[in-house]
Scaffold this active site. Structure first.
Site, mmCIF file in Angstrom:
data_model
loop_
_atom_site.group_PDB
_atom_site.id
_atom_site.type_symbol
_atom_site.label_atom_id
_atom_site.label_comp_id
_atom_site.label_asym_id
_atom_site.label_seq_id
_atom_site.Cartn_x
_atom_site.Cartn_y
_atom_site.Cartn_z
ATOM 1 N N ASN A 72 -4.249 -23.444 -21.423
ATOM 2 C CA ASN A 72 -3.563 -23.549 -22.274
ATOM 3 C C ASN A 72 -2.814 -25.011 -22.333
ATOM 4 O O ASN A 72 -1.195 -25.031 -21.725
ATOM 5 C CB ASN A 72 -2.210 -22.558 -21.268
ATOM 6 C CG ASN A 72 -2.666 -23.504 -19.806
ATOM 7 O OD1 ASN A 72 -2.624 -23.745 -19.487
ATOM 8 N ND2 ASN A 72 -2.303 -22.431 -18.858
ATOM 9 N N ASP A 110 0.522 -1.673 0.029
ATOM 10 C CA ASP A 110 -0.035 -0.427 0.435
ATOM 11 C C ASP A 110 0.851 1.715 -0.031
ATOM 12 O O ASP A 110 0.834 1.981 1.064
ATOM 13 C CB ASP A 110 -1.306 0.241 1.430
ATOM 14 C CG ASP A 110 -0.135 0.237 2.573
ATOM 15 O OD1 ASP A 110 0.117 -0.769 2.999
ATOM 16 O OD2 ASP A 110 -0.806 0.396 3.077
ATOM 17 N N CYS A 134 0.229 -28.018 -12.797
ATOM 18 C CA CYS A 134 0.030 -28.200 -13.963
ATOM 19 C C CYS A 134 1.859 -28.751 -13.953
ATOM 20 O O CYS A 134 2.863 -27.972 -13.441
ATOM 21 C CB CYS A 134 -0.418 -27.630 -14.962
ATOM 22 S SG CYS A 134 0.240 -26.303 -15.231
ATOM 23 N N HIS A 156 9.222 -21.096 -16.667
ATOM 24 C CA HIS A 156 8.318 -21.565 -16.891
ATOM 25 C C HIS A 156 7.493 -21.754 -18.351
ATOM 26 O O HIS A 156 6.939 -22.813 -19.058
ATOM 27 C CB HIS A 156 6.988 -22.260 -15.856
ATOM 28 C CG HIS A 156 5.708 -21.637 -16.306
ATOM 29 N ND1 HIS A 156 6.347 -19.759 -15.858
ATOM 30 C CD2 HIS A 156 5.159 -21.997 -16.694
ATOM 31 C CE1 HIS A 156 4.830 -19.384 -16.661
ATOM 32 N NE2 HIS A 156 3.911 -20.250 -16.321
ATOM 33 N N HIS A 205 5.458 -27.528 -12.479
ATOM 34 C CA HIS A 205 5.990 -26.183 -11.897
ATOM 35 C C HIS A 205 5.013 -25.043 -11.481
ATOM 36 O O HIS A 205 4.777 -23.711 -11.697
ATOM 37 C CB HIS A 205 6.353 -25.149 -13.813
ATOM 38 C CG HIS A 205 5.280 -25.876 -14.666
ATOM 39 N ND1 HIS A 205 6.090 -25.560 -15.722
ATOM 40 C CD2 HIS A 205 3.720 -24.959 -14.930
ATOM 41 C CE1 HIS A 205 4.330 -25.825 -16.730
ATOM 42 N NE2 HIS A 205 3.653 -25.456 -15.613
ATOM 43 N N ASN A 206 4.477 -25.468 -10.497
ATOM 44 C CA ASN A 206 3.087 -24.595 -9.941
ATOM 45 C C ASN A 206 3.288 -25.225 -7.963
ATOM 46 O O ASN A 206 2.738 -26.605 -7.998
ATOM 47 C CB ASN A 206 2.233 -24.698 -10.131
ATOM 48 C CG ASN A 206 1.906 -23.593 -10.775
ATOM 49 O OD1 ASN A 206 2.785 -22.394 -10.791
ATOM 50 N ND2 ASN A 206 0.004 -23.091 -11.489
ATOM 51 N N ALA A 254 6.595 -19.051 -21.498
ATOM 52 C CA ALA A 254 6.398 -17.762 -22.316
ATOM 53 C C ALA A 254 5.686 -16.418 -21.472
ATOM 54 O O ALA A 254 6.315 -15.365 -21.117
ATOM 55 C CB ALA A 254 5.609 -17.835 -23.646
ATOM 56 N N GLY A 255 4.862 -17.036 -20.903
ATOM 57 C CA GLY A 255 4.124 -15.548 -20.333
ATOM 58 C C GLY A 255 2.823 -14.472 -20.579
ATOM 59 O O GLY A 255 3.501 -14.323 -21.658
ATOM 60 N N GLU A 275 2.155 -31.965 -27.757
ATOM 61 C CA GLU A 275 2.618 -31.172 -29.142
ATOM 62 C C GLU A 275 3.472 -32.418 -29.939
ATOM 63 O O GLU A 275 4.084 -33.255 -29.157
ATOM 64 C CB GLU A 275 2.987 -29.342 -29.104
ATOM 65 C CG GLU A 275 4.505 -29.444 -29.174
ATOM 66 C CD GLU A 275 4.780 -28.053 -28.294
ATOM 67 O OE1 GLU A 275 3.697 -27.305 -28.613
ATOM 68 O OE2 GLU A 275 5.959 -27.930 -28.137
#
Lengths: 152, 991
Positions: free
Chosen positions: B713, B95, B608, B914, B839-840, B916-917, B717
Site C-alpha cells: 500500500n 471468549d 510507516c 489514517h 500512523h503506527n 480508507a481501510g 502521488e
C-alpha cells in the site's frame, strides 16, 4: 489435491501447503512463497535448475528452531532474507532432513535459484515478513500440511 | 463469537458498553453505512479485546477506517495508564463462546459443577474458575454468566485421554498454535487438557462449626482466665470481617480448610510467651506456593512478608547421624483471632511431635469436596511427590505420608493416619499399610518414631488419588500429578493395544495356519516386534507388558508439556469430533484476565507514515509534463528489489547513525534543508533509539533501502489541491487551491521487518519466562521493564528513525527530479515539507483524565495523531491552528488534509483516522480485477498510474477500500478533526 492453496485475509495473503511428507510440505511452502512474490512462469528454464546436474551450486540452509511451527517460519524467513539481501530468486527446493534433536527441530535443506534480473523476472508483490499469525503445521501419518500468513 | 452489543450514541458514534471482562467501553466512530462494512470482519471483536487490557483508560477507540488486524484492530486507539504501565496491542483471547449445559467446570476449590448450575452455587458466589478453554492455572473471577439459545453448530469432541466436551463451533481451545476455535480443530489436533477432576459439587449445610462463644471460651482458656480486653478486640475484629459464626457454608471455610490442612503439615501455631499474641507460621521450599497461601490469607488477615533462611540440620538415627543444609522460606500471621480460629478448627498449639492431636472431628462431618480440600492441602505439605522408580521406569513409587512423633505420642500419630485412611476410603483410595519405625534419639534420652502411611501404587489407585484429590498449595506436585496421570493412561493404552494384537495373532494363527514371520508381516504393525509374535504363538497369550523401549518418564514429560510450562496442562489429541443436533441451550462464563505488563510484537515495527510536500506549481504547469514527471520519479526513486538506490549501499556505521538520528541524519548528509525538521514529529529524531539493539541481519537488509518506496500500500502521488474547506488554516499550512502537492507513504522497509522478525523469534522462546500467556504467537511479548522489552523498544525507535530518514531522502530526490523536469530553481518550485506523521506508533503523552493531567502511553495503530491549536507538541509555525493530519485515500479517489481539534483531545486522546481501510482481500481484489485494466480505468479518470509490481494495481484498486470521503466525513462531522483541504491525484507511483 493441489499442493499449494491461497488463504484469504483482508490485508494480507497466506498459503496452505500440503504434501505426503513433512519435507515435501516445507518444499511446497517455499515454492508457494516465491510464487506469491515472483512470476515464475516468465522465467527461463535453465538446465542448471536441478539438484542432479553437475555445476549447480545450491544454497545450503540449516536451521534449528524450538518447534515445528517456528521451523516453518524460520525456513521461509531465511529464504526471504537471502532474497532480500542477495537478490536471489529461488526456484527449486530440497529438504534433506527434518529431525528432532533434543528439544528442538533441525532442518537441512538446499535451494537453487538465480540472480534477480528485471528483464527476466516480474516481481508480483513484496512480502514484508512471514508472520506467526495462525501459523500451523499438521502432521498426520501420511498427510502433512502447513498454513502461513505473510505480511504484505 | 456471539454478537456484540452495539449501542448507537449519536449519528457518528457507537458504543460497545462495558461488559464481561472489558475494563472500559468500546467507542467506534462510524455512520450507519460504514458500520455495515465494519460488521463484516472481526475488527469489533478486537476493539473488545483491547478494552480488556489492564490499565486501559476511558475507552477502546476505533476510527471509521477500522479493519481486521493482528491483536489490535487497524484503526484502533487506546491509551494506558503509565503506572500500570502496559504498552501493547496484545491481550488475552476474547471468549464469549459456549459449551453445553452439563459440561463440568472445575472450581478452584477442587469441585466440579455443571456449568448450567454454576450460578446457583451459594458458596463464594464470586467464584474463581478455570475451564478447558482457559489454560492458565491462575484462577480468575467469573465476571458474568451467559446462557443462550444455540445459533451455531455444536460439536462433541473426544480425546485420546478419554475426555469429552460439547461446545459450539466458535469455542476456543488451547492448541500448540494458540487458541483455536473448535471449527478449526479436527481429529488429530492437539489440545491442552488438565487431568485433575476433583469431585462433584454438593451444597454444604449451614451447621455452625465455630461460634462466638467458642472463641470467647478458648481465649479465656489460653489466657488462663485473665483475658483483659483480648476477647473484646478479637470479637470486634471478627465481626467486622463478618466471619462469625463459621458454618459449613461460610465463604471463608474453604480457605480455612486448606489452611488447617497445610498447617497440620508444614506449619506451626503458638502464643507468644504461651499467653501473648497468636502467631502462625507457614513453611515451604517454594516461594510461589507460599505466595499462593498468602494470597488466600490476605482476603481476611494480614500475612507477613516471606522470610528466607538457610538451616543446618543434624539428625541422629539409630544407625547414623545426618547433617544437611536446606533453604527454608516462611512467613507468619501475627493475629490472635486467626490463631484461635485455626486452633478451634483442629490445629494444635506448639510442637506437633510432642502432643496428641487428631484429624478434626468437623472434617468427618464435612461434605466430600471439603474433605478433599483438607486432604489435598495436607498432602501438598506432607505427601511424597509422584515419582517413577528409576530402574523400573514405568512403575511409580507408592505415595507416602510420614509423621514424626515422640515416644509417648506414637499412638496418637497412628490414630491420625488411620483417620486419614478413613477419609481416603471415601474417595475409593486404598492404603497399603501404616507402619512405625524408631527414627531418632533425642537429646533428652527419649526417642522419636517415624510413622508412615503407604498407599497402593496400582494404576487405578494412583489415578484416583491424583485425579480426585491431587495437591493444594504445591504447584510442583500438582504438575507432576497431572503428567503422571497422562503417563499411566498412556501406558494402559499401550498395554491394551498389545493385548489386542495378541488376540489378533492367535486368531490369525488359528485360521490361517501361518508362521510367525508371515503373521508379523500381515500385522503391518510396528508397535510390536517379531519376538512378540513368536512368544504369543509359542508361549500362549498372557497379560502384556510394556515394551522395553517404552518412553522414559522425563522424555514423556517434556513432550507432553511442551510449551505449557508447569501449568499442569498437558497435550491431548482429538480422536473424534461429531456434530450434535440435540442441544438447544449453551452456557458460558467470562473470566477476568490476568494482569501483565508487556510490550508486544508485530505492532510498532512497520512504522510507516505519510509526508506531504507542497509546491508553487500550478495544475496547468504540470499537466503537460505529467508523463515526463512521473516516469522521472519512477526511475529516480527506487521502489523495491533490484532497483539501484539513489543512495549507494550504506556502511554499517551509517545505518547505525540513521537509527539514532532519523531525519536529522538525512539533512546532515545533504538530503534536504534544516527547516524540514521543524515539520516532522519530534524534529525528526525519536528518543531512546539504541543501534546496538538491532541485529546484523536487519542492518544487512536495510543497507540498500533508505530512500526506497517499497510496495503493497506504499506509494508516491502527485496531487492537485482541489478543494479548500478552511482557507485560514490552509494558508498556514501553505496549501492553495489548484496548486500541486506530493504525498509520500512509506516506512522502515526491510530494516523494520527484520527487527520485527528477530524480536518475535526471541520473544516466542522467552515470553513464557515472564509468566505471560498469549493467544496468537504474533503477539509474543515481554514486560516493558524487562531487559528484552527495553531492548525491543530501543530497536523499534531505530526503525522509526530509519523510516523518517528514508522519507527525508525521498523528499530530496523529489526536489531534484522536479528541478530537472521543470528546469526551475528550488526557490521557484518552492517544494516545502508540510508535515510528516507516523500512523503506527505508541507514544508517551500527557492527557487530561477526569480533570487531572496524566501521563499515558497512547497507542495508535493505523490511526493518526490529531492535536489541536495551542498544544505544546504542535510545531510552532502551526501552533495557532493545530497539527496537520494527512489522510491518504486509495489511488483512484482523493486524499485529505485535516487539522486536529479539542474534541479529539477530549474524546480520542487526540487521534483520528489514517486512511480508507481495506474491505476486500487481495485475492478477492485480483479476482474482481480480472479482465479489467485498472491502469486504463484510472487513466480515464485522469490519473496516471505506474506500478513496478504486477499484482499491485489489482490488489490496491479503489474498490478494495472503503470510500475515503465517507471515512473523513465521519471524523469531521463527529468533531475529532476538521477538513482543511482535499487533494486529487493526477499521477501515482505504486511500489
Amino acid at each position: 489435491m493441489s499442493k499449494i492453496e491461497i488463504i484469504n485475509h483482508t490485508a494480507d495473503i497466506g498459503i496452505r501447503a500440503k504434501g505426503n511428507s513433512i519435507n515435501e510440505v516445507f518444499e511446497n511452502l517455499a515454492l508457494g512463497m516465491f510464487e506469491i512474490m515472483v512470476d515464475i512462469k516468465q522465467n527461463r528454464d535453465s538446465p542448471l535448475f536441478s539438484f542432479e546436474k553437475r555445476g549447480t551450486v545450491p544454497d545450503k540452509i540449516e536451521i534449528t528452531s524450538p518447534d515445528i511451527e517456528s521451523l516453518a517460519h524460520d525456513w521461509l524467513s531465511e529464504l526471504l532474507y537471502i532474497f532480500n539481501t542477495k537478490h536471489k530468486i529461488f526456484k527449486k527446493f530440497k529438504i534433506n532432513d527434518i529431525s528432532k534433536v533434543k528439544n528442538s527441530f533441525k532442518l537441512e535443506g538446499e535451494a537453487i535459484g538465480e540472480m534477480f534480473n528485471p528483464e527476466v523476472h516480474a516481481i508480483k508483490r513484496e512480502i514484508k515478513a512471514v508472520t506467526y499469525h495462525n501459523l500451523k503445521v499438521k502432521m498426520g501419518r501420511s498427510y502433512f500440511c502447513c498454513e502461513v500468513i505473510f505480511d504484505i | 463469537m456471539s454478537e456484540i452489543n452495539l449501542k448507537k450514541l449519536d449519528e457518528y458514534r457507537w458504543e460497545i458498553p462495558k461488559s464481561g471482562k472489558m475494563n472500559v467501553p468500546g467507542i467506534i466512530f462510524a455512520d450507519d453505512e460504514l458500520m455495515k462494512t465494519i460488521l463484516q470482519d472481526k475488527s469489533l471483536g478486537q476493539v473488545v479485546n483491547v478494552a480488556t487490557l489492564p490499565g486501559i483508560v476511558k475507552a477502546s477507540l476505533a476510527m471509521p477506517d477500522i479493519h481486521w488486524g493482528y491483536g489490535f484492530p487497524i484503526g484502533g486507539v487506546a491509551a494506558f495508564d503509565i503506572d500500570n504501565g502496559i504498552i501493547s496491542p496484545g491481550g488475552v483471547g476474547y471468549d464469549i463462546n459456549c459449551i453445553s449445559g452439563n459440561s463440568k467446570v472445575l472450581h478452584r476449590f477442587g469441585y466440579t459443577q455443571d456449568i448450567e448450575r454454576l450460578n446457583e452455587c451459594s458458596v463464594n458466589r464470586e467464584i474463581n474458575c478455570f475451564n478447558l478453554s482457559n489454560f492458565d492455572k491462575e484462577t480468575a473471577k467469573i465476571k458474568f454468566f451467559l446462557k443462550k439459545k444455540v445459533d451455531s453448530k455444536i460439536f462433541e469432541v473426544i480425546t485420546m485421554f478419554g475426555k469429552h466436551i460439547i461446545a459450539t463451533e466458535d469455542h476456543p481451545f488451547y492448541t500448540p498454535s494458540g487458541f483455536l476455535v473448535l471449527n478449526k480443530i479436527n481429529v488429530g489436533s492437539k489440545v491442552a487438557v488438565t487431568h485433575f477432576e476433583g469431585v462433584p459439587y454438593e451444597e454444604p449445610s449451614d451447621e455452625i462449626i465455630v461460634s462466638e462463644e467458642d472463641i470467647i471460651n478458648k481465649i479465656k482458656e489460653i489466657k488462663k482466665g485473665n483475658p483483659g480486653n483480648v476477647i473484646q478486640q478479637t470479637i470486634k475484629f471478627l465481626n467486622k470481617l463478618q466471619i462469625l459464626p463459621i458454618r459449613y457454608n461460610s465463604p471463608i471455610l474453604p480457605y480455612l480448610t486448606k489452611l488447617v490442612g497445610f498447617v497440620l503439615g508444614d506449619g506451626t501455631l503458638y502464643f507468644e510467651n504461651k499467653i501473648g499474641k497468636g502467631i502462625t507460621w507457614f513453611f515451604s521450599k517454594s516461594i510461589e506456593d507460599l505466595e499462593d497461601i498468602r494470597k488466600d490469607i490476605s482476603l481476611w488477615f494480614t500475612p507477613s512478608r516471606i522470610y528466607k533462611r538457610e538451616r543446618f540440620h543434624k539428625i541422629k538415627t539409630e544407625y547414623n547421624t545426618y547433617e544437611f543444609k536446606t533453604t527454608e522460606n516462611s512467613f507468619k500471621v501475627t493475629s490472635t483471632a486467626f490463631a484461635i480460629i485455626l486452633h478451634l478448627l483442629g490445629v494444635p498449639i506448639g510442637k506437633k511431635s510432642s502432643q496428641d492431636f487428631e484429624v478434626p472431628n468437623w472434617i468427618f462431618k464435612a461434605i466430600l469436596w471439603q474433605k478433599r480440600l483438607f486432604l489435598a492441602s495436607f498432602f501438598g505439605a506432607e505427601m511424597s511427590s509422584p515419582k517413577v522408580i528409576e530402574e523400573h521406569n514405568s512403575i511409580f513409587y507408592c505415595p507416602m505420608l510420614s509423621m514424626q512423633k515422640r515416644e509417648n505420642y506414637i499412638e496418637s500419630g497412628i490414630k491420625f493416619l488411620k483417620d486419614i485412611e478413613k477419609l481416603l476410603n471415601e474417595f475409593d483410595i486404598k492404603v497399603f499399610k501404616i507402619s512405625e519405625r524408631k527414627a531418632q534419639n533425642n537429646s533428652d534420652g527419649s526417642y522419636s518414631s517415624t510413622i508412615r502411611m503407604i498407599l497402593s501404587n496400582s494404576t487405578e489407585n494412583l489415578i484416583n488419588l491424583w485425579r480426585k484429590i491431587g495437591f493444594e498449595y504445591n504447584r510442583e506436585r500438582s504438575y507432576l500429578a497431572s503428567v503422571s496421570i497422562s503417563y499411566l493412561i498412556n501406558k494402559g493404552q499401550i498395554i491394551q493395544e498389545r493385548n489386542n494384537i495378541q488376540d489378533k495373532i492367535v486368531e490369525i494363527r488359528e485360521t490361517a495356519q501361518i508362521g510367525a514371520k508371515n503373521i508379523f508381516k500381515s500385522l503391518g504393525n510396528t508397535s510390536v516386534n517379531l519376538r512378540f509374535v513368536e512368544r504369543t504363538i509359542y508361549e500362549g497369550k498372557r497379560e502384556s507388558r510394556i515394551p522395553l523401549n517404552f518412553e522414559k518418564f522425563e522424555e514423556y514429560e517434556n513432550r507432553i508439556t511442551e510449551g505449557l510450562g508447569k501449568s499442569g496442562f498437558v497435550w491431548d489429541e482429538i480422536i473424534e469430533k461429531i456434530q450434535r443436533y440435540d442441544i438447544d441451550t449453551v452456557y458460558d462464563i467470562t473470566l477476568d484476565s490476568p494482569n501483565h505488563n508487556f510490550i508486544a510484537e508485530g505492532f510498532l515495527v512497520h512504522n510507516c507514515g505519510v509526508r506531504l510536500l507542497k509546491t508553487n506549481l500550478n495544475k496547468k504547469e504540470v499537466s503537460d509534463k505529467i508523463k515526463d514527471l512521473i516516469y522521472a520519479l519512477f526511475s529516480g526513486i527506487p521502489t523495491g528489489l533490484g532497483s539501484s538506490g539513489a543512495i549507494k549501499k550504506l556502511a554499517h556505521s551509517d545505518e547505525m547513525e540513521i537509527s539514532k538520528k532519523g531525519a536529522k541524519w538525512a539533512i546532515e548528509n545533504g538530503f534536504g534543508y534544516k527547516e524540514d525538521l521543524e515539520h516532522i514529529e519530534e524534529y525528526g529524531t525519536m528518543e531512546g533509539a539504541d543501534p546496538s539493539s538491532v541485529s546484523e541481519r536487519a542492518y544487512e537488509r536495510g543497507k540498500d533501502q533508505v530512500g526506497t518506496l517499497g510496495s503493497g500500500n506504499h506509494f508516491l502521488e502527485i496531487d492537485v489541491v482541489s478543494e479548500i474547506f478552511e482557507p485560514e488554516i490552509a494558508k498556514v499550512f501553505g496549501l492553495e487551491k489548484d496548486k500541486i502537492a506530493v504525498l509520500i507513504h512509506t516506512g522502515s522497509r526491510g530494516f523494520g521487518y527484520q527487527i520485527c522478525d528477530d524480536y518475535l523469534k526471541t520473544l516466542n522462546r522467552e515470553y513464557q519466562n515472564f509468566g505471560i500467556e498469549i493467544t496468537d504467537r504474533q503477539l509474543a511479548c515481554a514486560p516493558i521493564k524487562s531487559d528484552l522489552g527495553k531492548s525491543y523498544y530501543s530497536a523499534m525507535a531505530c526503525a522509526v528513525n530509519y523510516a523518517r530518514a528514508s522519507r527525508q531522502v525521498i523528499t530530496s530526490l523529489v526536489r531534484n527530479i522536479f528541478e530537472r523536469v521543470f528546469r526551475m530553481s528550488p526557490k521557484e518550485l518552492g517544494i516545502e515539507l508540510v508535515y510528516d506523521v507516523a500512523h503506527n506508533i505508541a507514544k508517551f503523552e500527557e492527557h487530561e483524565i477526569d480533570g487531572k493531567k496524566a501521563k499515558l502511553c497512547v497507542h495508535r495503530k493505523g490511526a493518526t495523531r490529531a492535536f489541536p491549536a495551542n498544544h505544546p507538541e504542535v510545531p510552532l509555525s502551526y501552533r495557532s491552528v493545530g497539527q496537520p493530519i494527512l489522510i491518504p485515500g486509495d489511488m483512484g479517489r482523493c486524499s485529505f488534509v485535516l487539522v486536529g481539534t479539542n474534541k479529539a483531545l477530549e474524546w480520542t486522546f487526540g487521534s483520528t483516522c489514517h486512511g480508507a481501510g481495506r474491505v476486500m482481500s487481495r485475492h478477492a481484489a485480483i479476482k474482481q480485477a480480472r479482465a479489467r485494466s485498472i491502469a486504463k480505468e484510472m487513466e480515464e479518470k485522469g490519473i496516471l498510474v505506474i506500478a513496478r509490481e504486477k499484482e499491485t494495481l489489482a490488489e490496491e484498486m479503489p474498490d478494495a477500500y472503503k470510500n475515503i470521503e465517507d471515512v473523513v466525513d465521519v471524523v469531521s462531522n463527529s468533531g475529532i478533526s476538521k477538513k482543511v483541504a482535499k487533494l486529487k491525484p493526477i499521477a501515482v507511483i505504486k511500489g
